[in-house]
Design a protein around this motif. Structure first.
Motif, short mmCIF file in Angstrom:
data_model
loop_
_atom_site.label_atom_id
_atom_site.label_comp_id
_atom_site.label_asym_id
_atom_site.label_seq_id
_atom_site.Cartn_x
_atom_site.Cartn_y
_atom_site.Cartn_z
N UNK A 131 35.87 17.79 7.70
CA UNK A 131 37.24 17.98 8.15
C UNK A 131 37.75 16.82 9.01
N UNK A 162 41.24 15.57 8.42
CA UNK A 162 42.23 16.53 8.91
C UNK A 162 42.57 16.24 10.38
N UNK A 163 41.51 16.04 11.19
CA UNK A 163 41.73 15.82 12.62
C UNK A 163 42.32 14.44 12.88
N UNK A 216 43.85 26.50 2.57
CA UNK A 216 43.76 26.25 4.00
C UNK A 216 42.98 27.41 4.58
N UNK A 217 42.09 27.18 5.57
CA UNK A 217 41.71 25.93 6.17
C UNK A 217 40.96 25.06 5.15
N UNK A 218 40.96 23.75 5.36
CA UNK A 218 40.45 22.85 4.33
C UNK A 218 38.93 22.88 4.16
N UNK A 219 38.51 22.88 2.93
CA UNK A 219 37.09 22.86 2.59
C UNK A 219 36.82 21.79 1.54
N UNK A 258 46.44 20.26 17.61
CA UNK A 258 46.45 21.35 16.62
C UNK A 258 47.89 21.62 16.18
N UNK A 259 48.07 22.05 14.92
CA UNK A 259 49.43 22.28 14.41
C UNK A 259 50.03 23.57 14.96
N UNK A 316 40.05 25.98 13.22
CA UNK A 316 41.41 26.07 12.69
C UNK A 316 42.12 27.33 13.18
N UNK A 355 41.87 31.67 1.21
CA UNK A 355 42.29 30.28 1.10
C UNK A 355 43.75 30.04 1.47
#
Lengths: 127, 387
Positions: free
Chosen positions: A15, A18-19, A40-43, A121-122, B133, B246
Motif C-alpha cells: 500500500x 497509496x500513502x 477499496x481498501x486497496x489490495x 488520510x482521506x 484504512x 471491496x
C-alpha cells in the motif's frame, strides 16, 4: 474506557503507493485490469477475481454520503461516514469542517486530507 | 452430511454475576463449565471436545483446556465475536455427526466492568489489513451499528420509536429476572428521550456492559438418552460472514440472510413454526435487521413488525429474549451469543420464568451477529426443538 479501534495506520509494501499519493493530496483506488472492478481498501490481489493484474487509479474527489453517524459521547463529537465514490467503491471515512447537525444521506461531499496518527488520510467535507 | 438430529444440548449454565469483583477470567470459565456439566449430569472426564472464542485467555483453547483439566480430542476456537458460541453449537454438532467427539463443552467469560476488554476490542495478535484504512476515522461499535440504523431509516422509513419498542419489550421481560442489571420497565418515550449517543441511536438503544459468562454442553444422541435432563435437539444451523465486499457496501442486510436460510433448509421447518426467538441485541437496530434477515418479516418491514409489543411474551406474536437479553439483563464480555442459546434452551425445557415462559414452546431459534454490523461481521443461526 475506549471502544475505538485505534491501531496506528500501517503502511506495508503493497500500500506504499497509496500513502505516497495521500501525502501529495490524492486518493488512490485499485482497479482490476482483468475483471474491470474497482475496489477499496486497496489490495495487490483483486477481491473480486483474485487477479494480480491490478493497477492504481486516482479518485476524482467527489462523493455522496451513503450513511453517517456522529459519535456524541466523544470529548469532541465527530462524524464518521460511508461515502460512495463515482468510481464505484463506498469507503469508510470522516466528515470534517461540517455542521454535524445537518449531515444527510445523499449529501454531496468533496475530498480533502487530514493528518491522523502521523499519516495523511482521506476525509470529506460538504461540497 | 446434515447435523439434523445428530446433537443435543443437555447442559446450560449462566453465571449470575454482572460484576465479577474478586473473580478472575479463567475462574469464570471454570465456574460456568462446572455449572453446565452439573446441569447435564456429566463430569469433567466425560468431556472430549472443547470450544471457546477470543474471550478465552491464552492461545486458542490451549490454556483453558489446561486450566480446566480437560482431556480432549477435538478443539475449536472459531472467533466471530459475540456470535461465536452459536457457531460453536453448529461446529459441535458437525464434529459429533462426524464421530469426532461425543461430549462438547463451550464456554464464555468476560469482565469488561472489572478490568477486561472494552466493547469491540477482541484480542488481535496481528493488525488486520483494513486497520490503516479505517482506524483513523475512529470507528466504534456505536457509530458503525448506528450507520446501519441511519441507512435503514433512509431506505425504509424506520423510526426511532419503532426501534424503541425492542428495548421496551426487553425491559418487560427483564423485570422478572432477578439477575438482570436493568429491571425497570421502560416506555418508548423513555428510549427516544434518552441521550443521543451516535445518531440515530439513543442511550437506551444500546446493550449494557456487564461481566459474566455462560456455558453449554452439546452431546451425541446416545449420551443424551443416558441422561435424566430434558432433551433439546439441534435441528439445523447456519453461519456466514459479511464484509465490505471491496467497496460494494450495502448496510441494509446482514450475514444472517445466509445463516438463517441454511439453518431453515437443514431443519426443514417453517418460520411460522418458531415459538420463541433469541436474537443478539447489541443494539435495537441489530434485532430489527436480524428479524428481517431471518425472514420473520419482509425486508424493510421490521419497524412495523417489532412495534406495539409484538416481541413481548404473552402479548406479542414473536416473543424474544425473555431473560431481558443484552439490552437489560447481561452482556458477558460484550458477547451476546451464549446467553441467546441458554435462554432458548430454557424456553424449550419450560424452565424460563413463569411470567415469560412461552406455552408449549417446542421449537426455538437462536441467532447472533458478532463483530461490526456495518463493516465485517459473522452471523450464526441455530434451530432447536424439544424432544
Amino acid at each position: 474506557m475506549t471502544d475505538q479501534l485505534s491501531e496506528l495506520p500501517v503502511a506495508d509494501i503493497a500500500s506504499e503507493p497509496y500513502w505516497e499519493a495521500a501525502r501529495n493530496g490524492s486518493l488512490l483506488l485499485k482497479h482490476c485490469d482483468d475483471c474491470d472492478e474497482t475496489h477499496y481498501y486497496p489490495r495487490p490481489i483483486c477481491p473480486f477475481c483474485m487477479s494480480s493484474n491490478t493497477s492504481w487509479i486516482e479518485a476524482s474527489g467527489s462523493g455522496l454520503i451513503y450513511s453517517w453517524s456522529v459519535e456524541r459521547r466523544a470529548p469532541e463529537p465527530y462524524a464518521i461516514a460511508f461515502v460512495s465514490l463515482p468510481e464505484g467503491p463506498t469507503i469508510l471515512t470522516a466528515i470534517v469542517n461540517a455542521d454535524l447537525d445537518t449531515l444527510a444521506i445523499g449529501q454531496s461531499v468533496t475530498l480533502g486530507f487530514e493528518t491522523r496518527d502521523d499519516q495523511p488520510v482521506p476525509v470529506f467535507s460538504p461540497a | 452430511m446434515s447435523i439434523k438430529g445428530t446433537a443435543f444440548i443437555v447442559g446450560i449454565y449462566e453465571h449470575p454475576t454482572r460484576k465479577a469483583v474478586g473473580i478472575s477470567l479463567p475462574q469464570i470459565h471454570a465456574e460456568v463449565a462446572k455449572g453446565a456439566l452439573d446441569d447435564a449430569g456429566l463430569s469433567l472426564s466425560d468431556v472430549d471436545a472443547y470450544f471457546c472464542a477470543g474471550d478465552a485467555p491464552g492461545l486458542g483453547g490451549l490454556s483453558m483446556v489446561d486450566y480446566l483439566g480437560l482431556d480432549v480430542k477435538h478443539v475449536d476456537a472459531t472467533e466471530t465475536g459475540g456470535s461465536s458460541y452459536i457457531v460453536h453449537v453448529n461446529h459441535a454438532a458437525q464434529a459429533i455427526a462426524a464421530g469426532k467427539c461425543r461430549v462438547a463443552l463451550i464456554t464464555l467469560a468476560g469482565k469488561p466492568r472489572t478490568g477486561g476488554a472494552a466493547p469491540g476490542r477482541g484480542a488481535m495478535a496481528v493488525v488486520p489489513p483494513d486497520s490503516a484504512f479505517e482506524a483513523p476515522f475512529k470507528p466504534s461499535v456505536l457509530n458503525i451499528y448506528a450507520m446501519c440504523a441511519q441507512r435503514h431509516m433512509y431506505e425504509y422509513g424506520t423510526t426511532s420509536e419503532q426501534l424503541a419498542w425492542i428495548k421496551v419489550a426487553a425491559s418487560h421481560h427483564a423485570q422478572h429476572n432477578p439477575h438482570a442489571m436493568l429491571r425497570n420497565v421502560v416506555t418508548v418515550e423513555d428510549v427516544v428521550n434518552s441521550p443521543l449517543v451516535a445518531d440515530p441511536l439513543h442511550r437506551l438503544d444500546c446493550c449494557i456492559i456487564s461481566d459474566g459468562g455462560g456455558a453449554l454442553v452439546v452431546v451425541a444422541p446416545e449420551v443424551a438418552t443416558s441422561l435424566k435432563r430434558p432433551k433439546v435437539r439441534v435441528l439445523g444451523a447456519g453461519e456466514s460472514i459479511k464484509h465490505m465486499r471491496g467497496g460494494k457496501v450495502d448496510l441494509t442486510y446482514s450475514a444472517g440472510v445466509k445463516s438463517a436460510a441454511d439453518a431453515f433448509d437443514e431443519a426443514q421447518v417453517a418460520r411460522s413454526d418458531i415459538k420463541y426467538v433469541s436474537v443478539y441485541d447489541s443494539f435495537t437496530i441489530t434485532v430489527l435487521m436480524q428479524l428481517e434477515d431471518i425472514g420473520f418479516c419482509e425486508k424493510g418491514k421490521g419497524g412495523a413488525f417489532v412495534a406495539d409489543g409484538n416481541l413481548i411474551s404473552g402479548t406479542g406474536k414473536l416473543p424474544f429474549n425473555t431473560d431481558g437479553g443484552g439490552l437489560c439483563s447481561n452482556h458477558p464480555g460484550n458477547r451476546g451469543g451464549m446467553t441467546k442459546v441458554i435462554e432458548a434452551v430454557r424456553q424449550l425445557r419450560g424452565e424460563a420464568h413463569a411470567a415469560v415462559q412461552v406455552p408449549n414452546c417446542d421449537l426455538a431459534l437462536a441467532h447472533g451477529t458478532g463483530g461490526f454490523l456495518g463493516t465485517r461481521h459473522g452471523s450464526a443461526t441455530v434451530i432447536m426443538e424439544r424432544v
